[in-house]
Design a protein around this motif. Sequence first.
Motif, short mmCIF file in Angstrom:
data_model
loop_
_atom_site.label_atom_id
_atom_site.label_comp_id
_atom_site.label_asym_id
_atom_site.label_seq_id
_atom_site.Cartn_x
_atom_site.Cartn_y
_atom_site.Cartn_z
N UNK A 33 -1.55 -7.78 -0.40
CA UNK A 33 -1.50 -6.72 -1.50
C UNK A 33 -0.19 -6.09 -1.56
N UNK A 34 0.07 -5.42 -2.87
CA UNK A 34 1.09 -4.56 -3.04
C UNK A 34 0.25 -3.05 -2.31
N UNK A 35 1.14 -2.15 -1.84
CA UNK A 35 0.65 -1.10 -1.26
C UNK A 35 0.10 0.07 -2.31
N UNK B 221 -1.16 2.12 1.88
CA UNK B 221 -2.35 1.25 2.28
C UNK B 221 -2.39 -0.20 1.58
N UNK B 222 -2.36 -0.88 2.13
CA UNK B 222 -2.28 -2.32 1.98
C UNK B 222 -3.61 -3.33 2.71
N UNK B 223 -3.93 -4.33 2.12
CA UNK B 223 -4.97 -5.09 2.61
C UNK B 223 -4.29 -6.55 2.47
N UNK B 224 -4.88 -7.38 3.51
CA UNK B 224 -4.38 -8.66 3.62
C UNK B 224 -5.75 -9.75 3.76
N UNK B 225 -5.35 -10.97 3.08
CA UNK B 225 -6.40 -11.91 2.78
C UNK B 225 -5.85 -13.42 3.73
#
Length: 715
Positions: free
Chosen positions: A390-392, A377-381
Amino acid sequence: MYLALLVIFLQCSELYAQGKVYQVFTFNGVKIKVEPSDKVKNGAPMSIICHADISKNTDFQLKHNFTFFKDGKLVFMAISDKEDARYEIPVAKSADTGDYECRVKAGDKLVISKPIYVWVAGMTKPILTADKKEVSEGEIVKLRCELPEEVPPLEFFFRKTKTNSEPIEKRVAEQNQNFSEMEYYVEAGDNILQFDCFGKRQVKSGWESSQHSNKTLVTVKEPFRKPTLITTPSNNFTEGDIIEFECSTVAAEMRGIEIIFQKNRTILNSVRDKKFLKYSTLATQEDSGEYLCKVEQGAVSKTTKLNVFVSELFPKPTLSASMTQLDENKDLILNCSINGLRRANFSILRKSSSGDILLKKSRILAIKVNVNDTGSYTCKAEVKGIVKESKPVRISVYAPVSKPTLSVVSGSPEVVLGKPLQLICHSVMGTPPITFTFYKGDEIKKNVTNDTYATFLDEDIGLNDNGGYKCDARNNHSSGVKTSNILNVTVIVPIRGASLGSVPYGEVEVGSDTTFLCSVNEGSWPIDFKFFKKTDHEVLLHEVREYSDRTIWHKKTMKRKDTGTYYCMASNRASVDVRSHPITISVILAAWQKGVIAAFVLTAMAGAGAVALWWFLRKKKKAKGPSMEMSGSALAPNLTSEKLTRPPSDGNYYSGSGYIEDNENHMKSTDESKGPDLESAEVDYTEVEVSTLDPHRDSMENRHSQRIYGHPDAT
C-alpha cells in the motif's frame, strides 16, 4: 665647266635629301575578342584574337610582338608583321574560363588591351571508383571522385542511395587537387548500395555544376540476421503467470556474437557465442512494457522489440488509520484492506532507513502510542505469490511542550540604546514542529515554527523598553499553549558629552591642592571615570566607578612637574569610551615665595646702593674741603634719623621691576626741581622701603573667591 658640274652636284644632293623619309607609326588601340563568342561550350573550339590598330606615315613593314595573358598568367606569345594574332584552343575546358588580355609591342612602344571574360560553360564529367564491390555490414567502403582536366578549387558531392530511399549527400571542398575521397560505414540493414558524385566550381555568375558521375553499386552481406524475440505462451499475461522470453539469431560465424536482453535501459540477461537466449520471470503488473533483444558483433548491432501486457490479479491494498495525529498514550488502530478481495495474506510494517520492520502479520494492528511511534506505516498483501504494498501512511505522535524560557542571546538581560536585541525562546520538551510566538507588551511581534527553539530580533529599542517581553510555545498536542515568564530588559544609555573642569582653573600655586570635576551629559549608571595626563604617552592618574553622572578627584600638594594637559574619560556597560576636551594646568610659585624672592632682591639692591652712596660721598668730601665735609656730616645724621623714625605704610606693596621704575622717576623729578645753587650740593639720600607680603592673608583672600573653571557646571 667646273662651275657647271658643281651646280649639278648640289642640285642632285638636294633632290636625294628630299627623297629620304623617316618611318613614323603610332598605336590607335589594341582590342581582343573571342570566336565564336565569349561564352563557349565545354569541348568546343575557341579562338582568342588580338588586333592592333596602328597608323604609319608610309607603307613600311613593322614587327609586332603579341603576348596573351589569362588571369594575369602568360598563356601564349606570337611575333608577326601583321596587325592580328590568334591564340587557338581546339578543345575548350572549364579551366579555360577567366579574364584574358593582350599586350602588343612594336619598336619601343607597348599597348595593352582591355580584359575580356571568357566563360567555358560546363564541366567535365567526374569519375567515381570504389575500393570494394562487396562488403559486410560494419565494414567501410572508400570512394574516390575525380574531375579530370578541372583546376582547383573545387567542391565534390558524394551521394549514397539505399534501396527505396532518398540519396544522402556529403560535401567536401578541395583547394589544391581535382579529386576527393570519402569513406562510408556500412550499417546494419544495408542491402545494395548505390554511389555517385558530382562537382562544382565558382564562376563570376555563381556556381557551376558538373554532370553526375557513373553509378557504382556495392553489395552488402549480413554477418548475422536480425534477432527473433518471442514469449510463451502468448504476449498477454495475468499477474502470477510465468513469462518465458526467447531471443535467437542466425549467424555465419558465431565467434564474437553477443545477445543482450533488456527492458527499457535495464539489462536482464546476456550470452556470448551462442545463437539464442532464454529468460523467465513471475508476471507482475510492473512487468508490462517494451522488451528489447539486441545482437552485436563488432561494429554491427541489430535489434528486435516486443511489447508485453500483464493484467492485474488484484489491486494494491489500502492502509487506513484511526488517527494520523494524536497525543502520546492514545490508542491507534491500523487497518489493511483490498477492494473486492478478502482472502489474502496481510502484514503491517513500519518504514525505516535500515529496512521495513514487521509489526504484525494481520490486517489489523491496535497499539497505545508514544512519541517513538512517529513514522510511516504500510501494509502488504500476498495472493498466488504476488505481493503488493500500500501507499505509506504518516503517523505523528505528540508530547506536550514544556513551559518555554525566554532569554537574551548575549546572556545579559540588557541592551544598549540604539542597538538590536536578540531573544531566544526555548522549550526543553515537546514534539516538533513547535510554533513560537513573541510578544512585546501585548503586541505580537513574530511567529516562528521550528523544532525546539526560535529567535526574535527587536531592532526598535527605545528608552522606555525596560520590560514586557514574553513568548508562547505550542504544537499539535491537545494540551494547548504554554507561556514563558515575562523578561525585563534593561536599556543601557551610552555615555554622551564628557566634560572636565578644575579648582583652581589654569594656574595653581606650588603646594596647594587641585580639585578636578568630570561629568557627563547622559549615560546609564554606574559610570567608570578615568583621569589622564598627557605626556609622551597617556598616564592614568585616577579611576573610580560612580553611581552618578559626575565625580570629583582631589589632587593633593601640586608640584611644578604637575604642569600639563589633563582630560577625563567616561564609560559604562555600553562599552563606548567618551573623552572630554583637555584642560591645561600651570603650577606657579606661591605668593609668599614671590615675596621672599622680591625681599631678597631688593635687600641686595639697597646694600649695593648704600655702598655706592658711601663711595660717592667720600670722593666728594676729598674734593671740596673741610667746609663741605662738615655740612655733609651734619646733613647725613638728620636724614638717617628721619628714616629710622618714619612709620611703616600698610597699603603699598611692590615687587619686581615696577618698584624700581617708581623710584627712578622719583629721583629724576627731584633732580629736575633743584636750582642752580643745589647742583654742586651732595646727594641727600635714597629711600628704600621693603614690605614683606603676608602669604597666609593672600591665600585666604584667593580661596574665598575661587570657582571651578573650565567646566560647564561651574557656579
